[in-house]
Structures are given as C-alpha cells and as structure tokens.
Design a protein around this motif. Structure first.
Motif, PDB file in Angstrom:
ATOM      1  N   GLN A  83       0.865  -1.180   0.000  1.00  0.00           N
ATOM      2  CA  GLN A  83       0.000   0.000   0.000  1.00  0.00           C
ATOM      3  C   GLN A  83       0.893   1.218   0.000  1.00  0.00           C
ATOM      4  N   ASP A  84       0.425   2.281  -0.633  1.00  0.00           N
ATOM      5  CA  ASP A  84       1.183   3.531  -0.684  1.00  0.00           C
ATOM      6  C   ASP A  84       0.186   4.679  -0.709  1.00  0.00           C
ATOM      7  N   LYS A  85       0.163   5.478   0.350  1.00  0.00           N
ATOM      8  CA  LYS A  85      -0.788   6.583   0.452  1.00  0.00           C
ATOM      9  C   LYS A  85      -0.097   7.803   1.034  1.00  0.00           C
ATOM     10  N   ASP A  86      -0.541   8.989   0.608  1.00  0.00           N
ATOM     11  CA  ASP A  86       0.008  10.228   1.142  1.00  0.00           C
ATOM     12  C   ASP A  86      -0.469  10.495   2.568  1.00  0.00           C
ATOM     13  N   ASP A  87      -1.720  10.133   2.850  1.00  0.00           N
ATOM     14  CA  ASP A  87      -2.296  10.386   4.163  1.00  0.00           C
ATOM     15  C   ASP A  87      -2.017   9.221   5.103  1.00  0.00           C
ATOM     16  N   SER A  88      -2.233   9.442   6.386  1.00  0.00           N
ATOM     17  CA  SER A  88      -2.079   8.397   7.391  1.00  0.00           C
ATOM     18  C   SER A  88      -3.155   7.333   7.195  1.00  0.00           C
ATOM     19  N   TYR A  89      -2.789   6.058   7.390  1.00  0.00           N
ATOM     20  CA  TYR A  89      -3.749   4.968   7.228  1.00  0.00           C
ATOM     21  C   TYR A  89      -3.381   3.802   8.131  1.00  0.00           C
ATOM     22  N   ASP A  90      -4.324   2.910   8.340  1.00  0.00           N
ATOM     23  CA  ASP A  90      -4.091   1.689   9.111  1.00  0.00           C
ATOM     24  C   ASP A  90      -3.666   0.590   8.152  1.00  0.00           C
ATOM     25  N   TYR A  91      -2.583  -0.105   8.483  1.00  0.00           N
ATOM     26  CA  TYR A  91      -2.084  -1.184   7.637  1.00  0.00           C
ATOM     27  C   TYR A  91      -2.080  -2.481   8.432  1.00  0.00           C
ATOM     28  N   ALA A  92      -2.722  -3.487   7.886  1.00  0.00           N
ATOM     29  CA  ALA A  92      -2.697  -4.826   8.477  1.00  0.00           C
ATOM     30  C   ALA A  92      -1.985  -5.747   7.497  1.00  0.00           C
ATOM     31  N   ALA A  93      -1.043  -6.532   8.004  1.00  0.00           N
ATOM     32  CA  ALA A  93      -0.339  -7.489   7.148  1.00  0.00           C
ATOM     33  C   ALA A  93      -1.346  -8.472   6.576  1.00  0.00           C
ATOM     34  N   VAL A  94      -1.169  -8.808   5.311  1.00  0.00           N
ATOM     35  CA  VAL A  94      -2.092  -9.707   4.628  1.00  0.00           C
ATOM     36  C   VAL A  94      -1.331 -10.917   4.100  1.00  0.00           C
ATOM     37  N   TYR A  95      -1.913 -12.118   4.315  1.00  0.00           N
ATOM     38  CA  TYR A  95      -1.352 -13.357   3.796  1.00  0.00           C
ATOM     39  C   TYR A  95      -2.501 -14.186   3.254  1.00  0.00           C
ATOM     40  N   ASP A  96      -2.445 -14.560   1.984  1.00  0.00           N
ATOM     41  CA  ASP A  96      -3.529 -15.298   1.330  1.00  0.00           C
ATOM     42  C   ASP A  96      -4.875 -14.601   1.515  1.00  0.00           C
ATOM     43  N   ASN A  97      -4.877 -13.284   1.317  1.00  0.00           N
ATOM     44  CA  ASN A  97      -6.079 -12.448   1.419  1.00  0.00           C
ATOM     45  C   ASN A  97      -6.712 -12.437   2.808  1.00  0.00           C
ATOM     46  N   VAL A  98      -5.940 -12.772   3.839  1.00  0.00           N
ATOM     47  CA  VAL A  98      -6.429 -12.743   5.218  1.00  0.00           C
ATOM     48  C   VAL A  98      -5.484 -11.864   6.037  1.00  0.00           C
ATOM     49  N   ALA A  99      -6.052 -10.922   6.796  1.00  0.00           N
ATOM     50  CA  ALA A  99      -5.234 -10.072   7.654  1.00  0.00           C
ATOM     51  C   ALA A  99      -4.635 -10.908   8.787  1.00  0.00           C
ATOM     52  N   VAL A 100      -3.343 -10.734   9.013  1.00  0.00           N
ATOM     53  CA  VAL A 100      -2.651 -11.453  10.084  1.00  0.00           C
ATOM     54  C   VAL A 100      -1.900 -10.441  10.948  1.00  0.00           C
ATOM     55  N   GLY A 101      -1.727 -10.754  12.213  1.00  0.00           N
ATOM     56  CA  GLY A 101      -0.970  -9.871  13.096  1.00  0.00           C
ATOM     57  C   GLY A 101      -1.741  -8.635  13.480  1.00  0.00           C
ATOM     58  N   LYS A 102      -0.993  -7.629  13.937  1.00  0.00           N
ATOM     59  CA  LYS A 102      -1.606  -6.395  14.400  1.00  0.00           C
ATOM     60  C   LYS A 102      -1.719  -5.375  13.287  1.00  0.00           C
ATOM     61  N   THR A 103      -2.415  -4.283  13.567  1.00  0.00           N
ATOM     62  CA  THR A 103      -2.581  -3.187  12.622  1.00  0.00           C
ATOM     63  C   THR A 103      -1.575  -2.097  12.973  1.00  0.00           C
ATOM     64  N   PHE A 104      -0.970  -1.505  11.951  1.00  0.00           N
ATOM     65  CA  PHE A 104       0.011  -0.441  12.131  1.00  0.00           C
ATOM     66  C   PHE A 104      -0.557   0.863  11.589  1.00  0.00           C
ATOM     67  N   LYS A 105      -0.353   1.966  12.299  1.00  0.00           N
ATOM     68  CA  LYS A 105      -0.756   3.302  11.844  1.00  0.00           C
ATOM     69  C   LYS A 105       0.449   3.876  11.095  1.00  0.00           C
ATOM     70  N   VAL A 106       0.307   4.080   9.780  1.00  0.00           N
ATOM     71  CA  VAL A 106       1.434   4.485   8.941  1.00  0.00           C
ATOM     72  C   VAL A 106       1.017   5.527   7.908  1.00  0.00           C
ATOM     73  N   HIS A 107       1.980   6.056   7.193  1.00  0.00           N
ATOM     74  CA  HIS A 107       1.751   6.778   5.953  1.00  0.00           C
ATOM     75  C   HIS A 107       2.982   6.560   5.084  1.00  0.00           C
ATOM     76  N   GLY A 108       2.803   6.710   3.785  1.00  0.00           N
ATOM     77  CA  GLY A 108       3.879   6.387   2.856  1.00  0.00           C
ATOM     78  C   GLY A 108       3.686   4.980   2.304  1.00  0.00           C
ATOM     79  N   ALA A 109       4.787   4.358   1.916  1.00  0.00           N
ATOM     80  CA  ALA A 109       4.749   3.022   1.313  1.00  0.00           C
ATOM     81  C   ALA A 109       4.956   1.952   2.384  1.00  0.00           C
ATOM     82  N   THR A 110       4.094   0.941   2.385  1.00  0.00           N
ATOM     83  CA  THR A 110       4.180  -0.161   3.346  1.00  0.00           C
ATOM     84  C   THR A 110       4.057  -1.480   2.598  1.00  0.00           C
ATOM     85  N   PHE A 111       4.935  -2.433   2.943  1.00  0.00           N
ATOM     86  CA  PHE A 111       4.940  -3.742   2.297  1.00  0.00           C
ATOM     87  C   PHE A 111       4.926  -4.855   3.324  1.00  0.00           C
ATOM     88  N   THR A 112       4.311  -5.978   2.959  1.00  0.00           N
ATOM     89  CA  THR A 112       4.472  -7.231   3.684  1.00  0.00           C
ATOM     90  C   THR A 112       5.404  -8.086   2.841  1.00  0.00           C
TER      91      THR A 112
END
Length: 137
Positions: free
Chosen positions: A31-60
C-alpha cells in the motif's frame, strides 16, 4: 599492547558487517498513500498480526523461512526551496514482487532491478515495523 588493540579493532570491524543479512524475498502485499492509514499485514487475502498506523509506502515481505516482515517508508527530505510541504519526495517502491532485502538493525534496504538486462538496480531504505511468525495454513 599495540597488537592487542589492532586485533580487537579487526574483530569489531569484521563483526559489524556480519550483522547485516541479505535475503531474497517476495512482496505479498503493498500500500502507498500520502495520508495516514491503518495497515494490516495480509497473507492469502487474510489479515494477520496487528494493525500499524502508517503513511507512505508499506509492504508485507515473505521471508524464505515463511515469516512476514512488515516494512514502511515515510517521505524523504528533498530540498526544493518550497517550504516544509514541498521539501519531500515519495519513497521509491519496487514494481516487481521478487526483490532482495538487506536487513540491518531495524532497517531494511529493498533492492530491485530497473533495467531490461537486470544490471541496473534501484534501492530504498525502509523501517522494519514488525516480524510476524509464519502464518498457519
């Protein structure tokens, strides 16, 4: 005494680069967004782990042992004489799935090819947000 100091210095100099680890990984979510967003790691289309509050580019990233590394890159400073808002650039982000990552401390330097022959490489340093256990299938 001089030899002892030189020997200790040699050990320290060789141990520092050894702490870095370069791995071939696969980007499984991005995911890559200019604004702040919640990011949850995804594996096989299922969210895993905790949610991170981020902005910019985020990868699993899927590591060779099956664990997941969550990495994020916020905007980088780039002087344009345009005030605080104009003095930033977006993070470089790979468009390919299979990349190399040089892990060092809490940083991950993502490295990927950008030429047809695969010789020219691009890179960007991301912050490691977390390492998740291998998801149960």
């Amino acid at each position: 005494m001089k030899w002892n100091i030189a020997f200790v210095g040699l050990i320290v100099m060789t141990a520092i680069p050894a702490s870095a680890q370069k791995l071939a990984v696969k980007i499984i979510d991005r995911q890559d967004k200019d604004d702040s967003y919640d990011y949850a790691a995804v594996y096989d289309n299922v969210a895993v782990g905790k949610t991170f509050k981020v902005h910019g580019a985020t990868f699993t990233l899927e590591l060779p042992d099956g664990r997941l590394a969550i990495v994020n890159c916020e905007y980088k400073f780039a002087e344009h004489m345009a005030g605080s808002v104009g003095n930033r650039r977006s993070c470089r982000a790979p468009m390919v799935e299979n990349i190399e990552v040089d892990f060092h401390g809490d940083n991950a330097k993502l490295i990927w090819p950008v030429s047809l022959d695969g010789k020219k490489m691009q890179s960007e340093t991301y912050k490691i947000l977390g390492i998740l256990d291998k998801p149960k299938t």
